[in-house]
Design a protein around this motif. Structure first.
Motif, PDB file in Angstrom:
ATOM      1  N   VAL A 104       0.865  -1.180   0.000  1.00  0.00           N
ATOM      2  CA  VAL A 104       0.000   0.000   0.000  1.00  0.00           C
ATOM      3  C   VAL A 104       0.900   1.228   0.000  1.00  0.00           C
ATOM      4  O   VAL A 104       1.882   1.289   0.747  1.00  0.00           O
ATOM      5  CB  VAL A 104      -0.930  -0.002   1.233  1.00  0.00           C
ATOM      6  N   VAL A 105       0.582   2.208  -0.851  1.00  0.00           N
ATOM      7  CA  VAL A 105       1.466   3.367  -1.029  1.00  0.00           C
ATOM      8  C   VAL A 105       0.656   4.663  -0.920  1.00  0.00           C
ATOM      9  O   VAL A 105      -0.441   4.767  -1.474  1.00  0.00           O
ATOM     10  CB  VAL A 105       2.177   3.314  -2.397  1.00  0.00           C
ATOM     11  N   VAL A 106       1.226   5.632  -0.199  1.00  0.00           N
ATOM     12  CA  VAL A 106       0.637   6.969  -0.085  1.00  0.00           C
ATOM     13  C   VAL A 106       1.489   7.942  -0.891  1.00  0.00           C
ATOM     14  O   VAL A 106       2.720   7.935  -0.800  1.00  0.00           O
ATOM     15  CB  VAL A 106       0.587   7.433   1.387  1.00  0.00           C
ATOM     16  N   TRP A 107       0.820   8.776  -1.684  1.00  0.00           N
ATOM     17  CA  TRP A 107       1.518   9.839  -2.415  1.00  0.00           C
ATOM     18  C   TRP A 107       0.823  11.161  -2.106  1.00  0.00           C
ATOM     19  O   TRP A 107      -0.393  11.278  -2.284  1.00  0.00           O
ATOM     20  CB  TRP A 107       1.504   9.558  -3.920  1.00  0.00           C
ATOM     21  N   ILE A 114       0.399  10.885   7.995  1.00  0.00           N
ATOM     22  CA  ILE A 114       1.262   9.864   7.384  1.00  0.00           C
ATOM     23  C   ILE A 114       2.713  10.309   7.504  1.00  0.00           C
ATOM     24  O   ILE A 114       3.146  11.248   6.826  1.00  0.00           O
ATOM     25  CB  ILE A 114       0.901   9.629   5.894  1.00  0.00           C
ATOM     26  N   ALA A 115       3.453   9.647   8.370  1.00  0.00           N
ATOM     27  CA  ALA A 115       4.857  10.020   8.590  1.00  0.00           C
ATOM     28  C   ALA A 115       5.661   9.902   7.296  1.00  0.00           C
ATOM     29  O   ALA A 115       5.579   8.891   6.598  1.00  0.00           O
ATOM     30  CB  ALA A 115       5.465   9.129   9.665  1.00  0.00           C
ATOM     31  N   GLY A 116       6.417  10.945   6.985  1.00  0.00           N
ATOM     32  CA  GLY A 116       7.283  10.923   5.812  1.00  0.00           C
ATOM     33  C   GLY A 116       6.584  11.137   4.491  1.00  0.00           C
ATOM     34  O   GLY A 116       7.221  11.068   3.434  1.00  0.00           O
ATOM     35  N   SER A 117       5.264  11.367   4.516  1.00  0.00           N
ATOM     36  CA  SER A 117       4.532  11.541   3.250  1.00  0.00           C
ATOM     37  C   SER A 117       5.038  12.770   2.506  1.00  0.00           C
ATOM     38  O   SER A 117       5.447  13.763   3.110  1.00  0.00           O
ATOM     39  CB  SER A 117       3.032  11.638   3.508  1.00  0.00           C
ATOM     40  N   SER A 118       5.003  12.693   1.194  1.00  0.00           N
ATOM     41  CA  SER A 118       5.618  13.734   0.365  1.00  0.00           C
ATOM     42  C   SER A 118       4.861  13.883  -0.946  1.00  0.00           C
ATOM     43  O   SER A 118       4.292  12.921  -1.468  1.00  0.00           O
ATOM     44  CB  SER A 118       7.075  13.356   0.075  1.00  0.00           C
ATOM     45  N   ASN A 119       4.883  15.105  -1.476  1.00  0.00           N
ATOM     46  CA  ASN A 119       4.352  15.341  -2.823  1.00  0.00           C
ATOM     47  C   ASN A 119       5.334  14.878  -3.893  1.00  0.00           C
ATOM     48  O   ASN A 119       4.964  14.743  -5.060  1.00  0.00           O
ATOM     49  CB  ASN A 119       4.068  16.832  -3.037  1.00  0.00           C
ATOM     50  N   VAL A 158       5.291   6.834  -0.566  1.00  0.00           N
ATOM     51  CA  VAL A 158       5.878   6.177   0.606  1.00  0.00           C
ATOM     52  C   VAL A 158       5.031   4.956   0.962  1.00  0.00           C
ATOM     53  O   VAL A 158       3.814   4.962   0.817  1.00  0.00           O
ATOM     54  CB  VAL A 158       5.976   7.130   1.821  1.00  0.00           C
ATOM     55  N   GLU A 159       5.697   3.914   1.427  1.00  0.00           N
ATOM     56  CA  GLU A 159       4.987   2.702   1.837  1.00  0.00           C
ATOM     57  C   GLU A 159       4.146   2.968   3.077  1.00  0.00           C
ATOM     58  O   GLU A 159       4.574   3.674   3.984  1.00  0.00           O
ATOM     59  CB  GLU A 159       5.986   1.587   2.143  1.00  0.00           C
ATOM     60  N   PHE A 160       2.963   2.381   3.083  1.00  0.00           N
ATOM     61  CA  PHE A 160       2.093   2.445   4.253  1.00  0.00           C
ATOM     62  C   PHE A 160       2.201   1.115   4.980  1.00  0.00           C
ATOM     63  O   PHE A 160       1.934   0.058   4.404  1.00  0.00           O
ATOM     64  CB  PHE A 160       0.650   2.703   3.818  1.00  0.00           C
TER      65      PHE A 160
END
Length: 359
Positions: A176-179, A185-190, A194-196
């Protein structure tokens, strides 16, 4: 905070004359959608996706040192045959990433790519294709700079992939990936996906059966659709909603709430298409059979209490999502009641995967 400048390559400590790499990268399906992009492929709102396993692109990249004449030099093959109409997209991609990868003009590249899913199957290959190419490019950079960390390698690969196709940044790693920046969400970036972590057992080995409703070319490209979000009367509310839904689905993925998952995912899919229908100009990418399938899924779920739901990308095809423990039951339902709404009866069985793989 990490900035784009941190990914500009310089001071190579090694060299290479020629070689080749090969990577596979999967497609992905967003659960919370992003719709709307700023300059340099920056998302207007954060998104989260399942990385797929079977629908992937396999790309081999051979390279040979050349005199730096100020030009990019590459040949492009698709399934072993020259594909001239793909070349402008790769040229544009190289131009976009050159400031981060100045060594690109030092080599001639032969890029040979293929998809594991049928060409023109209605599955977007830009995410998997750009991710696979980005992984190969980073493998070359790793040779030139062997001291780079794995974290840097994958972050920059995701950044490069994003510059080719926004959602490609979510195809570098799984499951699962957050963009996009999100305060929970720690470390999330535009800049990169980043892996969830911390997914509940209910969502491990989740299945995605893709019903190919319409394999034709979309009447409106995703790029045009994203641009129409600026000046859209509901854009700001939508961006706020995406942040809220990402907070909700974060908790759901951690606590295993299947019922909550179904509601958020289906609402997100319909909201995406609502944005298309209320933009100016407006457009509809769903087909009559898309709606037939949605209604059949709702009826089946209500009658059997099976935890199955749908989601949609920017197109007519339907992704049917469900846990592995009801796979047999859902596939039987699909074969009996949904296949008739697929073009030529075609569908693809997939499941959560683990991102890009070096071959």
């Amino acid at each position: 905070m990490i900035s784009e400048k941190d990914f500009i390559a310089s001071n190579y400590i090694s060299s290479i004359e020629n070689g080749n790499f090969q990577w596979s990268a999967p497609s992905n399906i967003a659960l919370v959608k992003y719709w709307g992009k700023k300059d340099k492929q920056i998302p207007a709102n954060p998104s989260i996706s399942f990385t797929l396993n079977n629908c992937k692109t396999i790309t081999k990249m051979a390279f040979a040192k050349k005199v730096n004449d100020g030009n990019f030099s590459f040949d492009l093959l698709f399934e072993g045959k020259p594909k001239e109409d793909f070349k402008p997209k790769i040229q544009k991609f190289f131009e976009r990433i050159f400031e981060y990868c100045p060594y690109l003009k030092d080599f001639h590249f032969t890029i040979d790519t293929e998809n594991t899913f049928p060409h023109s199957s209605g599955i977007a290959s830009s995410a998997s294709g750009m991710a696979a190419l980005a992984m190969n490019i980073m493998s070359l950079e790793k040779v030139l700079n062997p001291v780079m960390t794995d974290e840097y390698f994958y972050q920059k690969a995701s950044l490069l992939a994003r510059l080719g196709s926004g959602s490609a940044c979510r195809s570098v790693k799984g499951q699962v990936v957050v963009w996009g920046e999100h305060n929970e969400i720690a470390g999330s970036s535009n800049l990169f996906g980043v892996e969830f972590f911390g997914i509940h057992e209910n969502f491990k080995n989740f299945q995605d059966t893709i019903l190919l409703v319409d394999k034709g070319e979309k009447q409106v490209s995703s790029t045009v659709g994203h641009d129409l979000m600026f000046g859209h009367p509901f854009a700001e509310k939508r961006f706020d909603q995406a942040h809220e839904n990402l907070s909700k689905i974060k908790a759901i993925l951690e606590n295993g709430d299947l019922e909550g998952f179904l509601k958020i995912v289906e609402s997100e899919a319909l909201t995406l298409h609502a944005m298309m229908m209320t933009s100016m100009p407006y457009f509809i990418l769903m087909k009559p059979n898309t709606l037939e399938i949605i209604n059949k899924i709702w009826k089946f779920r209500n009658e059997t209490q099976t935890p199955v739901c749908f989601t949609l990308d920017a197109g007519a095809n339907v992704h049917v999502l469900y846990p592995q423990n009801v796979k047999e039951k859902v596939l039987e339902f699909i074969k009996k009641e949904l296949v008739e709404y697929c073009q030529n009866g075609q569908y693809i069985c997939d499941e959560i995967g683990h991102g890009s793989i070096s071959i």
